[in-house]
Design an enzyme around this catalytic site. Structure first.
Site, PDB file in Angstrom:
ATOM      1  N   ASP A 152       0.830  -1.209   0.000  1.00 36.74           N
ATOM      2  CA  ASP A 152       0.000   0.000   0.000  1.00 36.74           C
ATOM      3  C   ASP A 152       0.866   1.261   0.000  1.00 36.74           C
ATOM      4  OD1 ASP A 152      -3.095  -0.983   1.017  1.00 36.74           O
ATOM      5  OD2 ASP A 152      -1.431  -2.354   1.349  1.00 36.74           O
ATOM      6  N   ASP A 179      -1.590  -2.789  -4.053  1.00 42.11           N
ATOM      7  CA  ASP A 179      -1.867  -1.357  -3.928  1.00 42.11           C
ATOM      8  C   ASP A 179      -0.588  -0.547  -4.127  1.00 42.11           C
ATOM      9  OD1 ASP A 179      -4.515  -1.873  -3.615  1.00 42.11           O
ATOM     10  OD2 ASP A 179      -4.661  -1.168  -1.547  1.00 42.11           O
ATOM     11  N   HIS A 306     -11.466  -3.373   7.438  1.00 44.75           N
ATOM     12  CA  HIS A 306     -11.540  -4.483   6.477  1.00 44.75           C
ATOM     13  C   HIS A 306     -11.900  -5.820   7.127  1.00 44.75           C
ATOM     14  CE1 HIS A 306     -10.202  -1.883   3.316  1.00 44.75           C
ATOM     15  NE2 HIS A 306      -9.061  -1.616   3.910  1.00 44.75           N
ATOM     16  N   HIS A 335      -3.368  -4.140   2.453  1.00 43.39           N
ATOM     17  CA  HIS A 335      -4.780  -3.756   2.548  1.00 43.39           C
ATOM     18  C   HIS A 335      -5.113  -2.968   3.815  1.00 43.39           C
ATOM     19  CE1 HIS A 335      -8.735  -3.792   0.926  1.00 43.39           C
ATOM     20  NE2 HIS A 335      -9.254  -4.683   1.740  1.00 43.39           N
TER      21      HIS A 335
END
Length: 432
Positions: A152, A179, A306, A335
């Site tokens: 990410d 990501d 999440h 994530h």
């Protein structure tokens, strides 16, 4: 870098389809403040055929793929050698491009060079004779090997700090569990990301898998997922028998690394599941005693962000047994925008023969940190903290490796968590 043929996709669309919103703030810890987003423009010193966004990836045991983009057509040729300014070898490759709604990409070049010697510095230039010289270092052929791990990433000042720390770590290869750019349909942001990471990604192999921010589907306007990701970050999937750039495996210096796709089909009837079965059956732990897996959506997570997502819950239900039976050592995920390390675990319980799950989705994205955790902390959660940072997985030999997590605290990479691992292949109680 590319032609924009009218107003681009509204930011609102990007937010709707990115599917990742967690603007939460800490109560008990003095978290790093938010930092501005970045956009890296092309250098004014470059012309239309100058290589931009150069990055490299491993292909097989002794080859490297070099990828770059030019504004205009130019030769897909790389000249290279082991001395600066002396290029005794050359290789030709392919050129491609893609269109995304109103955006036309530049010319995307991919060239595979080799065979190359392990643990060796090479110098290279892309395209024309006037191209600037780059240099890369190939991974070692045997232990020790150091992986930098960061998920990410995005493009913020915190990203820059993370990249600076990684660059100082003397790593051999970077693993990225999804990501990357956070372009979220804004294609010029992919170009910016390529320029941002080029100083590192042109020097060491970057091996990546996709996350939800790479999907970039827009109903009616663009129905094909992963268009930019697949075009820009071509990974060596075919060499591992995969039919998709979204999942693949490779081996380096005694480590078998499997990259899985959280956002493509993974149920037992899927192509990915069947490929994973076959790939695990091929692993020879006498040759690659370490077995590492990367996913994007974590299967174990005590952060409030999440929770309950299908990509986590259903993929875990489908595939956890395969990884356990194969005695996978470590599973890295992204994530969740925080760091968490679990004990070795299987089916939600501590298990000395299960993999250690590590969430490392704290590279520096614009959405900020996921600061709220489930209380009390589960017994299987060994360490958790919502800060930006990166990890280093240093495999010392066939039996021992050290994992460290480096927090970006006041711009210094502070080691906040560290643990030693013993490979399951060397544990007589965990023979597969």
């Amino acid at each position: 870098m590319a032609a924009i043929r009218g107003p681009f996709v509204a930011l609102a669309l990007a937010l709707v389809f990115a599917g990742d919103f967690h603007f939460q703030f800490a109560l008990a810890y003095d978290r790093p403040p938010a930092r501005k987003s970045l956009f890296v423009a092309p250098s004014e010193d470059l012309d239309s055929t100058s290589p931009q966004q150069v990055h490299i990836s491993l292909v097989g045991q002794d080859k490297i793929r070099i990828s770059w983009i030019t504004d205009d057509p130019s030769p897909s040729t790389v000249e290279y050698g082991s001395s600066s300014g002396s290029y005794g070898f050359s290789a030709n490759g392919s050129t491609s491009s893609y269109t995304y709604v109103t955006y036309d990409s530049g010319e995307i070049h991919d060239v595979v060079i080799g065979p190359l010697k392990p643990n060796t510095e090479y110098y290279y230039r892309c395209g024309s004779d006037s191209s600037p010289e780059f240099n890369l270092k190939t991974p070692p052929a045997q232990f020790p090997i150091k992986f930098a791990v960061a998920g990410d990433l995005g493009q913020t000042d915190w990203t820059s700090s993370t990249l600076e720390h990684i660059g100082e770590s003397n790593y051999d290869m970077l693993l990225l569990p999804g990501d990357l750019s956070y372009a979220d349909t804004d294609q010029p942001s992919w170009d910016s990301f390529g320029r941002l990471v080029e100083p590192l990604a042109s020097k060491r192999p970057w091996m990546v898998t996709q996350g939800n921010h790479e999907i970039e589907k827009i109903p009616i306007l663009h129905s094909q997922p992963f268009t930019a990701y697949n075009a820009r970050w071509d990974m060596p999937y075919e060499q591992s028998g995969s039919d998709s750039n979204l999942y693949y495996s490779f081996e380096v210096a005694g480590v078998h690394v499997i990259m899985l796709g959280s956002y493509t089909e993974f149920d037992p009837s899927s192509a990915q599941y069947k490929w994973l079965q076959t790939d695990l059956e091929k692993v020879d732990r006498s040759r690659t005693p370490w077995l590492v897996v990367l996913i994007h959506a974590p299967w174990y997570n005590s952060n409030k962000a999440h929770q309950g997502e299908a990509e986590s819950v259903n993929m875990k239900a489908a595939m956890e047994g395969l990884l356990y039976q194969a005695r996978v050592d470590v599973v890295f995920a992204g994530h969740v925008h925080a760091y968490e390390r679990f004990t070795r675990v299987y089916e939600n319980e501590a298990n000395e023969c299960g993999p250690m799950h590590i969430t490392i989705g704290d590279g520096g994205n614009r959405e900020g940190l996921a600061t709220k955790y489930i209380d009390p902390q589960p017994k299987i959660s060994a360490f958790r903290e919502a800060s930006f940072g990166h990890g280093e997985f240093e495999v010392i030999n066939a039996t021992h490796a050290r994992w460290t997590w480096h927090r970006n605290d006041d711009d210094e990479a502070v080691i906040a968590d560290s643990t030693w691992l013993t490979s399951l292949a060397s544990d007589p109680n965990c023979k597969a």
